[in-house]
Write a protein that holds these residues in place. Structure first.
Motif, PDB file in Angstrom:
ATOM      1  N   THR A   1     -13.825  56.974 -25.448  1.00  0.00           N
ATOM      2  CA  THR A   1     -13.225  58.224 -24.949  1.00  0.00           C
ATOM      3  C   THR A   1     -11.971  57.904 -24.152  1.00  0.00           C
ATOM      4  O   THR A   1     -11.732  56.751 -23.786  1.00  0.00           O
ATOM      5  CB  THR A   1     -14.206  59.002 -24.064  1.00  0.00           C
ATOM      6  N   ARG A   2     -11.188  58.931 -23.883  1.00  0.00           N
ATOM      7  CA  ARG A   2      -9.944  58.753 -23.139  1.00  0.00           C
ATOM      8  C   ARG A   2      -9.616  60.053 -22.413  1.00  0.00           C
ATOM      9  O   ARG A   2     -10.150  61.118 -22.758  1.00  0.00           O
ATOM     10  CB  ARG A   2      -8.804  58.378 -24.084  1.00  0.00           C
ATOM     11  N   PRO A   3      -8.734  60.004 -21.408  1.00  0.00           N
ATOM     12  CA  PRO A   3      -8.345  61.239 -20.713  1.00  0.00           C
ATOM     13  C   PRO A   3      -7.638  62.195 -21.672  1.00  0.00           C
ATOM     14  O   PRO A   3      -6.980  61.761 -22.622  1.00  0.00           O
ATOM     15  CB  PRO A   3      -7.387  60.745 -19.618  1.00  0.00           C
ATOM     16  N   GLU A   4      -7.782  63.479 -21.423  1.00  0.00           N
ATOM     17  CA  GLU A   4      -7.104  64.471 -22.249  1.00  0.00           C
ATOM     18  C   GLU A   4      -5.602  64.361 -22.087  1.00  0.00           C
ATOM     19  O   GLU A   4      -5.101  64.002 -21.035  1.00  0.00           O
ATOM     20  CB  GLU A   4      -7.536  65.890 -21.868  1.00  0.00           C
TER      21      GLU A   4
ATOM     22  N   ALA B   1     -10.394  62.855 -16.228  1.00  0.00           N
ATOM     23  CA  ALA B   1     -11.561  62.062 -16.634  1.00  0.00           C
ATOM     24  C   ALA B   1     -11.486  61.712 -18.112  1.00  0.00           C
ATOM     25  O   ALA B   1     -10.856  62.398 -18.904  1.00  0.00           O
ATOM     26  CB  ALA B   1     -12.841  62.856 -16.345  1.00  0.00           C
ATOM     27  N   GLU B   2     -12.164  60.591 -18.460  1.00  0.00           N
ATOM     28  CA  GLU B   2     -12.179  60.157 -19.863  1.00  0.00           C
ATOM     29  C   GLU B   2     -13.229  60.967 -20.622  1.00  0.00           C
ATOM     30  O   GLU B   2     -14.369  60.539 -20.797  1.00  0.00           O
ATOM     31  CB  GLU B   2     -12.464  58.664 -19.941  1.00  0.00           C
ATOM     32  N   GLU B   3     -12.851  62.153 -21.084  1.00  0.00           N
ATOM     33  CA  GLU B   3     -13.811  63.049 -21.723  1.00  0.00           C
ATOM     34  C   GLU B   3     -13.403  63.478 -23.127  1.00  0.00           C
ATOM     35  O   GLU B   3     -14.103  64.230 -23.781  1.00  0.00           O
ATOM     36  CB  GLU B   3     -13.969  64.310 -20.863  1.00  0.00           C
ATOM     37  N   GLU B   4     -12.262  62.977 -23.618  1.00  0.00           N
ATOM     38  CA  GLU B   4     -11.813  63.314 -24.964  1.00  0.00           C
ATOM     39  C   GLU B   4     -12.121  62.155 -25.906  1.00  0.00           C
ATOM     40  O   GLU B   4     -11.900  60.988 -25.575  1.00  0.00           O
ATOM     41  CB  GLU B   4     -10.309  63.600 -24.953  1.00  0.00           C
TER      42      GLU B   4
END
Length: 394
Positions: free
Chosen positions: A226-229, A203-206
């Motif tokens: 945001t972007r994926p980890e 998921a895009e949480e970073e």
């Protein structure tokens, strides 16, 4: 003056270049660490050690060359009578509180203190313990060891008791980082980091900081992106030898396993004994009731996996080269056949051996597996695993 130190470092296999040595001399000449033994140690280390694996060797060389700077004998104190008063003053400013310095001044200052010390050395005969006048131990005299006095001069004491002396550099806190010794979990993780292929998944949480700055500048208002980890995308297949001659290495193999599970998201592992045959297992307690067919493993995990065998490779040569040579069951096909199949399925392969590398040539089975793996066998040391990860990462 410091040339013997430089030569001792080179003799201890610390790769110090002439340029690094000259940089150290420059720092000393510039007065960066005047009157500061701790500072001198850290200046030397930062200038001449560029890899944490060499810190332990540096500490040993430093202790060999400069050992004894903290423990001063009465004879050495007499020889030190020429020490400049400003040296003592600077040292006191660093290590004594304002109240303690005030007490010293009230007693006549440092000149009076050193003058009294010289007089006591001349007057005293033999060892003295306790009390508040003579140079001895376990007392409150300003001179001696294992006692307490805020304006004291430490003489003949092996180590600090009140944490008022300079740091003892030869505690060797980095001794387990030496690249010639077996690893701990922390150091294995450091070595395994060599094998990384970053990919952004999930998921895009970073927070995407650069993207946020760019979007904010373009839009004129705060636009958070945001972007994926980013995760290590390397896939690892681990085969662990258990039982028999591997028993002495249980602890270090457990540390390797723990570090691998923490470092690699895509990790699969299986157990075997001595050599790879037609069956492996995931739970060593159920090794006979819940075996998995090795053919199934070969067909399940693709050639993009990095394959790592961990074992001492110490066994009868028959276990590798002959049908029926396995010591626990009848094997229809030789261990060498199965190892070659594994090599073919996973081109990126490696054998990690906990036996010291210097002993390999004395065991025929180690030589045989070393040949089967085309020399891709490394010792379980920081340097060995570092070499192995570089080999797998090519």
């Amino acid at each position: 003056m410091f040339l013997p130190f430089f030569e001792t470092l080179r003799a201890a296999r610390v790769p110090v270049s002439l340029r690094e040595y000259l940089a150290f001399l420059e720092g000393v000449s510039a007065g960066l660490v005047t009157y500061d033994i701790d500072g001198f140690y850290y200046l030397a280390r930062s200038a001449m050690v560029k890899d944490e694996r060499h810190i332990d060797r540096f500490d040993q060389a430093f202790a060999h060359v400069f050992g004894g700077l903290e423990a001063i004998t009465p004879e050495e104190v007499m020889e030190a009578a020429e020490i400049p008063a400003e040296w003592l003053q600077k040292l006191a400013e660093k290590h004594l509180s304002a109240e303690e310095r005030a007490e010293i001044e009230a007693l006549g200052g440092f000149e009076k203190l050193m003058e009294t010390l010289r007089e006591r050395l001349k007057e005293q005969e033999g060892r003295h313990q306790g009390g508040n006048k003579w140079i001895g131990t376990a007392g409150t005299s300003p001179f001696g060891a294992y006692g307490y006095n805020p304006e004291g001069v430490r003489i003949g004491q092996k180590e600090s008791r009140h944490q008022r002396a300079v740091k003892v550099w030869d505690k060797r806190e980095f001794k387990n980082l030496d690249d010639s010794v077996e690893l701990g979990t922390r150091n294995i993780k450091v070595a395994l980091k060599r094998l990384r292929q970053w990919a952004r998944t999930g998921a895009e949480e970073e927070l995407d900081l650069s993207g946020t700055i760019r979007a904010t500048a373009e839009n004129g208002y705060l636009d958070v992106k945001t972007r994926p980890e980013r995760r290590n995308a390397v896939k690892v297949l681990l085969f662990l030898d258990v039982g028999g001659s591997m028993d002495p290495y249980i602890r270090v193999v457990e540390e390797l396993f723990s570090a691998a599970r923490a470092e690699f998201k895509h990790l699969e592992y299986f157990y075997f004994h001595n050599c790879l045959y037609e069956g492996v297992w995931c739970d060593n307690r159920r090794r006979w009731t819940e075996q998995m067919d090795t053919h199934e493993v070969l067909n399940t995990y693709g050639s993009d996996y990095k394959c790592i065998f961990v074992g001492d490779a110490a066994m009868s040569p028959y276990e590798i080269a002959y049908r029926g040579g396995a010591n626990e069951h009848w094997n229809e096909e030789t261990g060498e056949t199965w190892l070659m199949r594994a090599r073919t399925q996973w081109p990126d392969h490696l054998w990690i051996n906990p036996t010291p590398e210097a002993h390999w040539r004395y065991t025929q089975s180690i030589q045989m597996i070393h040949k089967i793996f085309d020399g891709r066998m490394v010792p379980m040391t920081l340097d060995g695993i570092d070499r192995g990860m570089r080999e797998l990462g090519r």
